[in-house]
Design an enzyme around this catalytic site. Structure first.
Site, PDB file in Angstrom:
ATOM      1  N   LYS A 120       0.826  -1.202   0.000  1.00 23.07           N
ATOM      2  CA  LYS A 120       0.000   0.000   0.000  1.00 23.07           C
ATOM      3  C   LYS A 120       0.867   1.262   0.000  1.00 23.07           C
ATOM      4  CE  LYS A 120      -1.601   2.214   3.416  1.00 23.07           C
ATOM      5  NZ  LYS A 120      -2.105   2.530   4.738  1.00 23.07           N
ATOM      6  N   ASP A 138      -6.229   0.999   0.774  1.00 19.96           N
ATOM      7  CA  ASP A 138      -6.231   1.200   2.224  1.00 19.96           C
ATOM      8  C   ASP A 138      -7.613   0.808   2.749  1.00 19.96           C
ATOM      9  OD1 ASP A 138      -7.970   3.215   1.581  1.00 19.96           O
ATOM     10  OD2 ASP A 138      -6.829   4.807   2.538  1.00 19.96           O
TER      11      ASP A 138
END
Ligand code: SF4
Length: 213
Positions: A120, A138
């Site tokens: 991420k 996320d």
């Protein structure tokens, strides 16, 4: 979900959040990397307050590694999880110096080789600092994409792969910000504003929970 419905959702999100960008303040890929590490479980506003002071003196990996673990913790303690975050920032900075000639790598694969940098974070740095096409998944992107029906995978990696297949590549970096903004402003975890949401006619969660009831 079919591609046509996905395109309609992305089009609507584009109109709803035309200026969607990161709220983190940075002047270099390195500053962004540090800010993204600090932003885990912390607001962007708080991170900006902390980095404003930190980057006055420590805005490169060379300068950062002159700080001790405790010295860095003093700067960042208000961001939470400061012990782990300080450790990750110092180790990643040392990795940048040792393995990448002091430059933050400009691709996801190498970014993930830095200590404490997961997929991420790598995707955010790649897409925001280098204008690369990647959808960082996320908690907001995961929740909103599942509710809408854009993805149904159980984990973040496969959610990213499903979104990549459905959304046109030239919109990946924007899609990340669209979904985050929608998650923060309308489709919140506990209290999604479904009745007034502009996407409700296209949304899987809405169909399942409000239509025919
Ligand atoms: S209709 Fe509800 S669940 Fe669907 S995107 Fe909008 S706020 Fe989220």
């Amino acid at each position: 979900m079919d591609k046509k419905t996905c395109d309609k959702i992305i089009d609507k999100l584009k109109n709803m959040y035309p200026d969607a960008e990161t709220a983190l303040e940075f002047n270099s890929p390195y500053e962004l990397l540090v800010a993204v590490i600090l932003s885990a479980q912390c607001t962007d506003k708080r991170v900006n307050i902390v980095t404003k002071e930190l980057f006055k003196q420590y805005n490169t990996p060379q300068k950062m590694v002159t700080l001790s673990q405790e010295g860095l913790e003093d700067y960042i303690h208000s961001c939470g999880f400061y012990h782990a975050k300080a450790s990750h920032i110092l180790k990643a900075s040392q990795d940048i110096l040792d393995k990448f000639n002091g430059q933050v790598p400009d691709n996801v694969e190498d970014l993930q080789k830095l200590a404490g940098v997961g997929r991420k974070t790598a995707n955010v740095v790649y897409s925001v600092a280098f204008n690369g096409q990647a959808i960082a998944v996320d908690t907001h992107v995961f929740r909103v994409s599942h509710r809408l029906g854009l993805a149904d995978a159980k984990d973040v990696f496969n959610t990213e792969m499903q979104l990549n297949r459905l959304i046109d590549k030239d919109l990946w970096r924007h899609a990340h910000h669209f979904l985050i903004n929608h998650g923060r402003q309308v489709c919140s975890a506990r209290n999604p504003k479904c009745q007034t949401c502009q996407l409700n006619t296209l949304c899987k969660y809405y169909k399942e929970n409000f239509e025919n009831n």
